[in-house]
Design a protein around this motif. Structure first.
Motif, mmCIF file in Angstrom:
data_model
loop_
_atom_site.group_PDB
_atom_site.id
_atom_site.type_symbol
_atom_site.label_atom_id
_atom_site.label_comp_id
_atom_site.label_asym_id
_atom_site.label_seq_id
_atom_site.Cartn_x
_atom_site.Cartn_y
_atom_site.Cartn_z
ATOM 1 N N GLN A 85 -45.466 -9.210 21.467
ATOM 2 C CA GLN A 85 -45.630 -8.917 19.808
ATOM 3 C C GLN A 85 -44.431 -8.584 19.310
ATOM 4 O O GLN A 85 -43.944 -8.963 18.256
ATOM 5 N N MET A 86 -43.540 -7.646 19.806
ATOM 6 C CA MET A 86 -42.331 -6.957 19.379
ATOM 7 C C MET A 86 -41.377 -8.029 19.273
ATOM 8 O O MET A 86 -40.173 -7.834 18.595
ATOM 9 N N PHE A 87 -41.374 -9.135 19.769
ATOM 10 C CA PHE A 87 -40.416 -10.386 19.778
ATOM 11 C C PHE A 87 -40.714 -11.264 18.884
ATOM 12 O O PHE A 87 -40.319 -12.507 18.786
ATOM 13 N N GLY A 88 -42.338 -11.381 18.025
ATOM 14 C CA GLY A 88 -42.638 -12.185 17.152
ATOM 15 C C GLY A 88 -43.729 -12.846 17.398
ATOM 16 O O GLY A 88 -44.282 -13.779 16.770
ATOM 17 N N GLY A 89 -44.316 -12.610 18.725
ATOM 18 C CA GLY A 89 -45.584 -13.331 19.042
ATOM 19 C C GLY A 89 -45.323 -14.669 19.831
ATOM 20 O O GLY A 89 -44.323 -14.865 20.123
ATOM 21 N N ILE A 90 -46.509 -15.305 19.972
ATOM 22 C CA ILE A 90 -46.501 -16.514 20.750
ATOM 23 C C ILE A 90 -45.314 -17.505 20.350
ATOM 24 O O ILE A 90 -45.185 -17.795 19.011
ATOM 25 N N GLY A 91 -44.528 -18.066 21.091
ATOM 26 C CA GLY A 91 -43.530 -18.910 20.819
ATOM 27 C C GLY A 91 -42.124 -18.244 20.301
ATOM 28 O O GLY A 91 -41.194 -19.140 20.253
ATOM 29 N N ASN A 92 -42.153 -16.959 20.274
ATOM 30 C CA ASN A 92 -40.838 -16.293 20.036
ATOM 31 C C ASN A 92 -40.463 -15.487 21.158
ATOM 32 O O ASN A 92 -39.502 -14.859 21.312
ATOM 33 N N ASN A 93 -41.457 -15.048 22.145
ATOM 34 C CA ASN A 93 -41.079 -14.131 23.427
ATOM 35 C C ASN A 93 -40.214 -14.840 24.107
ATOM 36 O O ASN A 93 -40.091 -16.206 24.484
ATOM 37 N N PHE A 94 -38.868 -14.367 24.617
ATOM 38 C CA PHE A 94 -37.867 -14.955 25.298
ATOM 39 C C PHE A 94 -38.241 -15.069 26.915
ATOM 40 O O PHE A 94 -37.433 -15.685 27.572
ATOM 41 N N VAL A 95 -39.136 -14.381 27.430
ATOM 42 C CA VAL A 95 -39.529 -14.484 28.794
ATOM 43 C C VAL A 95 -41.026 -14.401 28.894
ATOM 44 O O VAL A 95 -41.815 -14.342 27.813
ATOM 45 N N ASN A 96 -41.630 -14.910 30.038
ATOM 46 C CA ASN A 96 -43.020 -15.098 30.354
ATOM 47 C C ASN A 96 -43.415 -13.662 30.343
ATOM 48 O O ASN A 96 -43.248 -12.883 31.226
ATOM 49 N N PRO A 97 -44.352 -13.320 29.429
ATOM 50 C CA PRO A 97 -45.183 -12.000 29.291
ATOM 51 C C PRO A 97 -45.813 -11.539 30.462
ATOM 52 O O PRO A 97 -45.438 -10.352 31.117
ATOM 53 N N ALA A 98 -46.397 -12.356 31.396
ATOM 54 C CA ALA A 98 -47.231 -11.925 32.503
ATOM 55 C C ALA A 98 -46.247 -11.490 33.635
ATOM 56 O O ALA A 98 -46.326 -10.785 34.185
ATOM 57 N N LEU A 99 -44.932 -12.412 33.704
ATOM 58 C CA LEU A 99 -44.173 -12.125 34.839
ATOM 59 C C LEU A 99 -43.421 -10.951 34.488
ATOM 60 O O LEU A 99 -43.177 -10.006 35.337
ATOM 61 N N MET A 100 -43.244 -10.483 33.369
ATOM 62 C CA MET A 100 -42.504 -9.453 32.912
ATOM 63 C C MET A 100 -43.301 -8.058 33.047
ATOM 64 O O MET A 100 -42.793 -7.264 33.600
ATOM 65 N N GLY A 101 -44.604 -8.051 32.679
ATOM 66 C CA GLY A 101 -45.517 -7.126 33.201
ATOM 67 C C GLY A 101 -45.543 -6.789 34.745
ATOM 68 O O GLY A 101 -45.494 -5.925 35.130
ATOM 69 N N ARG A 102 -45.594 -7.980 35.509
ATOM 70 C CA ARG A 102 -45.487 -7.971 36.894
ATOM 71 C C ARG A 102 -44.423 -7.251 37.342
ATOM 72 O O ARG A 102 -44.245 -6.537 38.307
ATOM 73 N N LEU A 103 -43.023 -7.567 36.592
ATOM 74 C CA LEU A 103 -41.870 -7.115 37.406
ATOM 75 C C LEU A 103 -41.808 -5.415 37.050
ATOM 76 O O LEU A 103 -41.442 -4.668 37.691
ATOM 77 N N LEU A 104 -42.520 -5.154 35.758
ATOM 78 C CA LEU A 104 -42.588 -3.864 35.524
ATOM 79 C C LEU A 104 -43.376 -2.932 36.461
ATOM 80 O O LEU A 104 -42.577 -1.666 37.098
ATOM 81 N N THR A 105 -44.328 -3.625 36.924
ATOM 82 C CA THR A 105 -44.948 -3.055 38.012
ATOM 83 C C THR A 105 -44.232 -2.689 39.279
ATOM 84 O O THR A 105 -44.273 -1.706 40.068
ATOM 85 N N MET A 106 -43.555 -3.735 39.784
ATOM 86 C CA MET A 106 -42.787 -3.781 40.837
ATOM 87 C C MET A 106 -41.714 -2.794 41.029
ATOM 88 O O MET A 106 -41.372 -2.391 41.880
ATOM 89 N N VAL A 107 -41.201 -2.716 39.787
ATOM 90 C CA VAL A 107 -39.828 -1.480 39.491
ATOM 91 C C VAL A 107 -40.585 -0.194 39.557
ATOM 92 O O VAL A 107 -40.210 0.832 40.154
ATOM 93 N N ALA A 108 -41.573 0.116 38.749
ATOM 94 C CA ALA A 108 -42.025 1.371 38.304
ATOM 95 C C ALA A 108 -43.245 1.714 39.643
ATOM 96 O O ALA A 108 -43.102 3.059 39.894
ATOM 97 N N TRP A 109 -43.731 0.976 39.946
ATOM 98 C CA TRP A 109 -44.899 1.327 40.966
ATOM 99 C C TRP A 109 -45.003 0.392 41.976
ATOM 100 O O TRP A 109 -45.872 -0.123 42.261
ATOM 101 N N PRO A 110 -43.935 0.205 42.865
ATOM 102 C CA PRO A 110 -43.915 -0.625 43.978
ATOM 103 C C PRO A 110 -45.099 -0.513 44.878
ATOM 104 O O PRO A 110 -45.655 -1.277 45.543
#
Length: 322
Positions: free
Chosen positions: A110-135
Motif C-alpha cells: 500500500q505505501m508504494f501505491g497498491g497493486i501494480g505499484n509495489n516493486f517487490v513481491n509482498p509475500a516474499l518480503m514479509g517472509r524475508l522480514l521474519t527470517m531476519v527479525a525472528w529466524p
C-alpha cells in the motif's frame, strides 16, 4: 470554430480483470492448502484463515483511512495472505505471522501505491522480514504427521544435506510432500496441480517459470560443491521450495516482451543458485527473486522492445544518449 475529431483506438477488450486473475490464483493454491492441512493438521487451516483475514482487513482499513479506492475485494490480499502462510512452518507463532501480514500489505504494497505499484513481491518480503527479525520462529520445521513421528524440530532436506547430514527421504517422499518444510512447499505434486490450473486459465507465464527453475537446477548441478548438490538434479528440484518459488512467487508482470520475462527469470535463477552454492543458506529463492524484483527497472533498460516507426539504429542511439 475548429472541430476536434476523436477517433477511438483499436482497444483490446478482455474479460480478464485483476479480481478474476487473483481469484484464479487463489483457487490454484487450494490444493497446496489442503495438502498442508493433511500433512500438518488443522492448525494449518487456522493459520491460513488468520493470515487471509489480517491481510484483507489491513488493506481495507488503510484504504478507508487514506480515503483511497477500496480494493480489498480484488483477491490480491487473499493471494498475499495465502502465499505468506504457505511459506511458513506450521509452528510459526501467531504474532509473527500477523506482523508479516501487516508489513507485507501496509508497507510493501500500500505505501508504494497498491497493486501494480509495489516493486517487490509482498509475500516474499514479509517472509524475508521474519527470517531476519525472528529466524528461530520461522526456520524450525517439523515432520508431517503422516510419517507417524513425534512433532520434533527437523531440518528441511536441503538444510540437512548442506550441513553435512544424509538425505533421509526418498525422491518420492519429497515429491508427495512427506518431508519437513514450510506448510505449502512440501508437496510438489499439489503445487504442480495448481500450476497446471493457472496455465489452463492463461494467467501465468509458464516459459519464464520453467526457465527460472531450469537455471537453478543446471547451475547447481554444474557448480555445486562436491557431494552436496553436484549430480543430484532431483534433490535440487524436490528438496526445497524451488517449485513453489518458480510457479507462484516469480512475478513477471513487469515485463511485456517474451525476452524481457526470460531475462528476468534467468537473473533470478542465477542469484538463487549462487546463494544455494556459496552461502550458508540451503535455499536462496527468497533472496534471488526479491533481488531480481529490485533489478526489474535495470533489466527493462537492458532489453527494450523496438518502437515501431523508429529505425533500429536510431533506437540504439537514443538508448545510449539516455
Amino acid at each position: 470554430m475548429s472541430q476536434t475529431r476523436v477517433i477511438n483506438g483499436p482497444h483490446i477488450r478482455t474479460e480478464r480483470t485483476t479480481r478474476n486473475v487473483m481469484m484464479n490464483v487463489s483457487i490454484s493454491l487450494v490444493p497446496a492448502l489442503l495438502g498442508a492441512i493433511y500433512f500438518f493438521g488443522i492448525r494449518a487451516l487456522y493459520l491460513a484463515g488468520l493470515s487471509i483475514t489480517v491481510c484483507v482487513l489491513t488493506e481495507f482499513f488503510w484504504q478507508k483511512l487514506t480515503k483511497k479506492q477500496v480494493t480489498a475485494g480484488d483477491f490480491s490480499a487473499v493471494v498475499t495472505g495465502l502465499l505468506l502462510v504457505l511459506n511458513m512452518p506450521v509452528t510459526v507463532p501467531v504474532w509473527t505471522l500477523v506482523a508479516a501480514d501487516v508489513f507485507s500489505i501496509l508497507v510493501v504494497k500500500q505505501m508504494f501505491g497498491g497493486i501494480g505499484n509495489n516493486f517487490v513481491n509482498p509475500a516474499l518480503m514479509g517472509r524475508l522480514l521474519t527470517m531476519v527479525a525472528w529466524p528461530g520462529a520461522v526456520m524450525q520445521y517439523v515432520a508431517p504427521r503422516t510419517l507417524e513421528t513425534d512433532a520434533v524440530s527437523a531440518a528441511t532436506v536441503l538444510g540437512a544435506v548442506k550441513t553435512g547430514g544424509e538425505q533421509s527421504y526418498s525422491y518420492l517422499q519429497m515429491f508427495l510432500g512427506e518431508t519437513p518444510g514450510a506448510m505449502g512447499e512440501t508437496s510438489k505434486l499439489l503445487l504442480l496441480v495448481g500450476f497446471a490450473y493457472m496455465c489452463y486459465k492463461g494467467i501465468v507465464n509458464a516459459e519464464a517459470c520453467l526457465t527460472y527453475i531450469g537455471t537453478v537446477v543446471v547451475l547447481t548441478f554444474i557448480f555445486g560443491p562436491e557431494g552436496l548438490f553436484t549430480g543430484d538434479i532431483l534433490l535440487n528440484l524436490f528438496g526445497g521450495g524451488l517449485i513453489m518459488g518458480g510457479c507462484y512467487m516469480l512475478s513477471d508482470y513487469a515485463f511485456v516482451s517474451r525476452r524481457g520475462k526470460l531475462l528476468y527469470a534467468v537473473t533470478a535463477g542465477i542469484i538463487t543458485a549462487a546463494i544455494r552454492i556459496f552461502s550458508v543458506y540451503p535455499e536462496g529463492i527468497c533472496f534471488g527473486i526479491l533481488t531480481a524484483n529490485c533489478m526489474a527497472g535495470m533489466l527493462s533498460f537492458v532489453y527494450q522492445k523496438h518502437v515501431y516507426g523508429i529505425s533500429e539504429k536510431r533506437g540504439l542511439n537514443w538508448r545510449k544518449n539516455r
